[in-house]
Motif scaffolding. Structure first.
Motif, PDB file in Angstrom:
ATOM      1  N   VAL A 186     -58.931 -68.385 -20.978  1.00  0.00           N
ATOM      2  CA  VAL A 186     -59.935 -67.361 -21.299  1.00  0.00           C
ATOM      3  C   VAL A 186     -61.307 -68.021 -21.360  1.00  0.00           C
ATOM      4  CG1 VAL A 186     -58.279 -66.007 -22.647  1.00  0.00           C
ATOM      5  CG2 VAL A 186     -59.719 -67.669 -23.815  1.00  0.00           C
ATOM      6  N   THR A 187     -62.348 -67.194 -21.361  1.00  0.00           N
ATOM      7  CA  THR A 187     -63.705 -67.696 -21.502  1.00  0.00           C
ATOM      8  C   THR A 187     -64.007 -67.960 -22.975  1.00  0.00           C
ATOM      9  OG1 THR A 187     -64.640 -65.487 -21.787  1.00  0.00           O
ATOM     10  CG2 THR A 187     -64.408 -66.308 -19.515  1.00  0.00           C
ATOM     11  N   LYS A 188     -65.169 -68.584 -23.213  1.00  0.00           N
ATOM     12  CA  LYS A 188     -65.573 -68.799 -24.607  1.00  0.00           C
ATOM     13  C   LYS A 188     -65.709 -67.452 -25.327  1.00  0.00           C
ATOM     14  CE  LYS A 188     -68.803 -71.849 -25.719  1.00  0.00           C
ATOM     15  NZ  LYS A 188     -70.146 -72.447 -26.011  1.00  0.00           N
ATOM     16  N   GLY A 189     -66.151 -66.414 -24.578  1.00  0.00           N
ATOM     17  CA  GLY A 189     -66.251 -65.085 -25.183  1.00  0.00           C
ATOM     18  C   GLY A 189     -64.909 -64.581 -25.663  1.00  0.00           C
ATOM     19  N   GLY A 190     -63.853 -64.904 -24.904  1.00  0.00           N
ATOM     20  CA  GLY A 190     -62.512 -64.518 -25.330  1.00  0.00           C
ATOM     21  C   GLY A 190     -62.095 -65.224 -26.605  1.00  0.00           C
ATOM     22  N   VAL A 191     -62.545 -66.469 -26.758  1.00  0.00           N
ATOM     23  CA  VAL A 191     -62.262 -67.199 -28.005  1.00  0.00           C
ATOM     24  C   VAL A 191     -62.973 -66.529 -29.162  1.00  0.00           C
ATOM     25  CG1 VAL A 191     -62.392 -69.402 -29.194  1.00  0.00           C
ATOM     26  CG2 VAL A 191     -62.005 -69.362 -26.714  1.00  0.00           C
ATOM     27  N   TYR A 192     -64.251 -66.204 -28.973  1.00  0.00           N
ATOM     28  CA  TYR A 192     -65.033 -65.591 -30.050  1.00  0.00           C
ATOM     29  C   TYR A 192     -64.552 -64.191 -30.395  1.00  0.00           C
ATOM     30  CZ  TYR A 192     -68.609 -69.187 -30.594  1.00  0.00           C
ATOM     31  OH  TYR A 192     -69.273 -70.355 -30.896  1.00  0.00           O
ATOM     32  N   PHE A 193     -63.863 -63.534 -29.459  1.00  0.00           N
ATOM     33  CA  PHE A 193     -63.316 -62.211 -29.773  1.00  0.00           C
ATOM     34  C   PHE A 193     -62.246 -62.309 -30.855  1.00  0.00           C
ATOM     35  CE2 PHE A 193     -60.313 -58.682 -29.037  1.00  0.00           C
ATOM     36  CZ  PHE A 193     -61.194 -57.615 -29.195  1.00  0.00           C
ATOM     37  N   HIS A 194     -61.540 -63.450 -30.892  1.00  0.00           N
ATOM     38  CA  HIS A 194     -60.453 -63.624 -31.852  1.00  0.00           C
ATOM     39  C   HIS A 194     -60.843 -64.481 -33.045  1.00  0.00           C
ATOM     40  CE1 HIS A 194     -58.180 -62.186 -28.348  1.00  0.00           C
ATOM     41  NE2 HIS A 194     -57.252 -61.825 -29.204  1.00  0.00           N
ATOM     42  N   PHE A 195     -61.827 -65.370 -32.876  1.00  0.00           N
ATOM     43  CA  PHE A 195     -62.219 -66.279 -33.964  1.00  0.00           C
ATOM     44  C   PHE A 195     -63.746 -66.364 -34.022  1.00  0.00           C
ATOM     45  CE2 PHE A 195     -58.107 -67.706 -32.339  1.00  0.00           C
ATOM     46  CZ  PHE A 195     -57.330 -67.689 -33.499  1.00  0.00           C
ATOM     47  N   ASP A 196     -64.276 -66.478 -35.227  1.00  0.00           N
ATOM     48  CA  ASP A 196     -65.729 -66.529 -35.398  1.00  0.00           C
ATOM     49  C   ASP A 196     -66.327 -67.822 -34.872  1.00  0.00           C
ATOM     50  OD1 ASP A 196     -65.812 -64.024 -36.488  1.00  0.00           O
ATOM     51  OD2 ASP A 196     -65.713 -64.739 -38.568  1.00  0.00           O
ATOM     52  N   GLY A 197     -65.516 -68.868 -34.775  1.00  0.00           N
ATOM     53  CA  GLY A 197     -66.031 -70.142 -34.305  1.00  0.00           C
ATOM     54  C   GLY A 197     -64.977 -71.218 -34.445  1.00  0.00           C
ATOM     55  N   LYS A 198     -65.390 -72.459 -34.214  1.00  0.00           N
ATOM     56  CA  LYS A 198     -64.438 -73.570 -34.204  1.00  0.00           C
ATOM     57  C   LYS A 198     -63.832 -73.802 -35.585  1.00  0.00           C
ATOM     58  CE  LYS A 198     -65.820 -77.902 -33.421  1.00  0.00           C
ATOM     59  NZ  LYS A 198     -66.199 -79.154 -32.708  1.00  0.00           N
TER      60      LYS A 198
END
Length: 218
Positions: A40-52
């Motif tokens: 997934v893209t970084k946007g897909g990561v941020y859709f599920h988590f606020d950050g690292k």
């Protein structure tokens, strides 16, 4: 209408983050790489988590829950608490020997992130240690009751046993190849419990029994 979160994708992200954090540490990992691993893209990561940071905590929670599900305290059964304690310690060590990523995450938590996110990380670490000590203490107390373990102070003995187990894992983390010959969970658990598994109440060893100084031949 907000798009529902994809539980399967969330798990893929946790799996990808587990691998990244275990291989590269917290500071050496980034969301672009984790997203790429999960497809997934970084946007897909941020859709599920606020950050690292939130993703790292989700990874820790995932492995803590998995560890505790797999390490249910065995019933005493007809052989008593000594056997149950040995089985539990063996299972705990075996889990970490066979899940190197989970083991490396604990090392990241204990070293690289010790001074970061202080309150949450320290409390997660403390809760894990408390759970392990409490489980061992309960089994030692049961062993006092059924006569399969000789224990003066279950809390102190639990502290010492957990210290030994975490010390083994620390050596395993640092250089598995150097200590592989000693890291057989069943043998280690048997050795750790042997000091207490008397099967009857006995007087503690005398100082003379621990005096290994060379004596002149008669």
């Amino acid at each position: 209408m907000a798009r529902p979160r994809d539980d399967d994708l969330r798990q893929k992200l946790i799996d990808a983050a587990t691998a990244a954090f275990a291989e590269n540490g917290y500071h050496g990992s980034n969301l672009d790489d984790i997203g790429a691993r999960a497809g997934v893209t970084k946007g897909g990561v941020y859709f599920h988590f606020d950050g690292k940071e939130e993703l790292f905590f989700a990874v820790l929670d995932h492995w803590q829950q998995r560890r505790r599900r797999q390490l249910a305290v065995p019933a005493r059964g007809p052989t008593g608490a000594a056997t149950a304690l040995q089985a539990f310690l063996s299972a705990y060590l075996g889990f970490h020997f066979r899940a190197p990523q989970a083991t490396h995450l604990l090392r990241v938590l204990a070293t690289e992130l010790r001074g970061r996110f202080t309150a949450r990380l320290r409390e997660d670490d403390r809760n894990e240690q408390r759970w392990l000590r409490a489980t061992v203490r309960e089994l030692l107390t049961q062993g006092q009751s059924d006569g399969t373990l000789f224990v003066d102070d279950p809390a102190q003995s639990a502290f010492l046993l957990v210290a030994a187990v975490t010390g083994v894992l620390e050596q395993w983390h640092t250089g598995a190849g150097d200590v592989a010959a000693f890291c057989h969970e069943e043998a280690l658990a048997r050795a750790l419990v042997a000091r207490y598994a008397t099967g009857q109440r006995q007087a503690p060893p005398t100082d003379a029994e621990f005096d290994f100084r060379e004596r002149p031949s008669p």
